[in-house]
Scaffold this motif. Structure first.
Motif, PDB file in Angstrom:
ATOM      1  N   LEU A 144       0.826  -1.207   0.000  1.00 37.57           N
ATOM      2  CA  LEU A 144       0.000   0.000   0.000  1.00 37.57           C
ATOM      3  C   LEU A 144       0.861   1.258   0.000  1.00 37.57           C
ATOM      4  O   LEU A 144       0.619   2.193  -0.787  1.00 37.57           O
ATOM      5  CB  LEU A 144      -0.917  -0.011   1.222  1.00 37.57           C
ATOM      6  N   VAL A 145       1.873   1.297   0.865  1.00 37.45           N
ATOM      7  CA  VAL A 145       2.749   2.473   0.934  1.00 37.45           C
ATOM      8  C   VAL A 145       3.498   2.657  -0.375  1.00 37.45           C
ATOM      9  O   VAL A 145       3.667   3.783  -0.870  1.00 37.45           O
ATOM     10  CB  VAL A 145       3.730   2.323   2.116  1.00 37.45           C
ATOM     11  N   SER A 146       3.936   1.559  -0.979  1.00 42.33           N
ATOM     12  CA  SER A 146       4.655   1.650  -2.248  1.00 42.33           C
ATOM     13  C   SER A 146       3.753   2.144  -3.370  1.00 42.33           C
ATOM     14  O   SER A 146       4.170   2.954  -4.212  1.00 42.33           O
ATOM     15  CB  SER A 146       5.244   0.280  -2.609  1.00 42.33           C
ATOM     16  N   SER A 147       2.507   1.678  -3.395  1.00 43.87           N
ATOM     17  CA  SER A 147       1.573   2.119  -4.438  1.00 43.87           C
ATOM     18  C   SER A 147       1.241   3.594  -4.316  1.00 43.87           C
ATOM     19  O   SER A 147       0.908   4.248  -5.312  1.00 43.87           O
ATOM     20  CB  SER A 147       0.294   1.278  -4.381  1.00 43.87           C
ATOM     21  N   LEU A 148       1.325   4.128  -3.079  1.00 47.73           N
ATOM     22  CA  LEU A 148       1.074   5.556  -2.877  1.00 47.73           C
ATOM     23  C   LEU A 148       2.304   6.411  -3.162  1.00 47.73           C
ATOM     24  O   LEU A 148       2.225   7.642  -3.096  1.00 47.73           O
ATOM     25  CB  LEU A 148       0.617   5.796  -1.430  1.00 47.73           C
ATOM     26  N   TRP A 150       5.132   6.418  -1.372  1.00 50.76           N
ATOM     27  CA  TRP A 150       5.659   6.935  -0.106  1.00 50.76           C
ATOM     28  C   TRP A 150       6.984   6.297   0.302  1.00 50.76           C
ATOM     29  O   TRP A 150       7.450   6.528   1.426  1.00 50.76           O
ATOM     30  CB  TRP A 150       4.637   6.717   1.015  1.00 50.76           C
ATOM     31  N   ARG A 155       6.327  10.375   5.031  1.00 48.87           N
ATOM     32  CA  ARG A 155       4.951   9.878   5.093  1.00 48.87           C
ATOM     33  C   ARG A 155       4.929   8.359   5.225  1.00 48.87           C
ATOM     34  O   ARG A 155       4.159   7.796   6.006  1.00 48.87           O
ATOM     35  CB  ARG A 155       4.183  10.314   3.847  1.00 48.87           C
ATOM     36  N   GLY A 156       5.790   7.692   4.454  1.00 49.04           N
ATOM     37  CA  GLY A 156       5.839   6.240   4.532  1.00 49.04           C
ATOM     38  C   GLY A 156       6.377   5.733   5.856  1.00 49.04           C
ATOM     39  O   GLY A 156       5.996   4.653   6.329  1.00 49.04           O
TER      40      GLY A 156
END
Length: 290
Positions: A144-148, A150, A155-156
């Motif tokens: 999820l963090v990678s897709s955003l 981040w 933020r990540g």
């Protein structure tokens, strides 16, 4: 009828027992303090030594010449930007502490005070998150963090850790025992739930907030696995990731490891000493009596 004479205590017997008890207490405390301080002594001793003195056969209580140049060697090392990693850890730890205190205290206060027919179900759901192993959510969280986008960002590193089910549980249990009379007096003055929380509950709960803040800051500062995965660029490394870089399969730079470790614990010591004042004086500052 016969009477028995009352048994007389030996003069000073109680006093001697008290002295012996205090002596044992002081002895146990001294031993515990010694065992607690030994690792700090070894850390400082090795941080101010050369690699030869650290790994040498002949042990010295303290090095003959203190190697204060190890400090400049640490920060001048171009392979690891240690100052940057310290700053990253500070930003992450402070942001997580502030965020968790705000979000979890609001959630705990709402579950404890605001009447809602599904509040117990929500509380049980929060408790259910504690039963899910971290390993199960680690990969989905990274995806999820990678897709955003981040990865290698604050933020990540910060946002995924801004809510803690356990901390929310602790706040709820604490607020359940908070005196309702203070909140009722606030409502008489025209304050709602938010006003009562911010102007009455928080100022009278500083000791509890300080305890949670201390635990949260230490946890955020010492985090390793998540920052290791998210902070792939050296510029996004936290201090724990930077420390691991001094020990590789090829080389081990002992004096830099110990010096970096000694410097990295200074913020933790400062935070603990600063918040200790609130922990000790918090009860007196709350205004809640007995």
């Amino acid at each position: 009828m016969t009477t028995t004479a009352p048994q007389l205590r030996k003069p000073g017997g109680k006093k001697r027992g008290g002295v012996l008890g205090n002596t044992g207490l002081y002895l146990a405390t001294g031993v515990a303090a010694f065992l607690f301080l030994v690792p700090f002594y070894l850390l400082v001793r090795n941080a101010l030594s050369t690699d030869a003195e650290i790994t040498g056969e002949h042990w010295k209580f303290f090095p003959t010449h203190l190697q204060w140049g190890n400090v400049s060697d640490l920060f001048d090392d171009t392979s690891v930007d240690f100052a940057r990693s310290m700053w990253n850890s500070l930003v992450v730890a402070v942001s997580m502490t502030v965020g968790i205190l705000l979000i979890c205290s609001l959630a705990g206060y709402a579950l404890a005070r605001i009447p809602y027919k599904h509040s117990n179900k929500i509380f049980y759901f929060v408790l259910g998150t504690l039963m899910v192993p971290t390993a199960v959510t680690f990969v989905p969280s990274f995806v999820l963090v990678s897709s955003l986008g981040w990865v290698d960002t604050y933020r990540g590193l910060i946002i995924p850790g801004l809510f803690s089910g356990f901390t929310c549980f602790l706040f709820r249990q604490y607020f359940l025992g908070f005196p309702k009379e203070l909140e009722e007096a606030a409502r008489v003055d025209g304050l709602g739930y938010w006003g009562a929380y911010w102007k009455v509950v928080v100022p009278n709960s500083l000791n509890f907030f300080a305890a949670i803040a201390t635990i949260t800051f230490i946890s955020g500062w010492n985090a390793f696995l998540w920052p290791l995965v998210i902070g792939q660029d050296p510029g996004a490394w936290t201090v724990q990731v930077a420390l691991s870089s001094y020990m590789t399969n090829q080389t081990v730079v002992f004096h830099q490891i110990f010096m970096a470790t000694a410097i990295s614990i200074l913020p933790l010591i400062f935070v603990f000493l600063f918040l200790q004042r609130w922990l000790v004086q918090g009860i007196a500052q709350t205004g809640i009596k007995g």
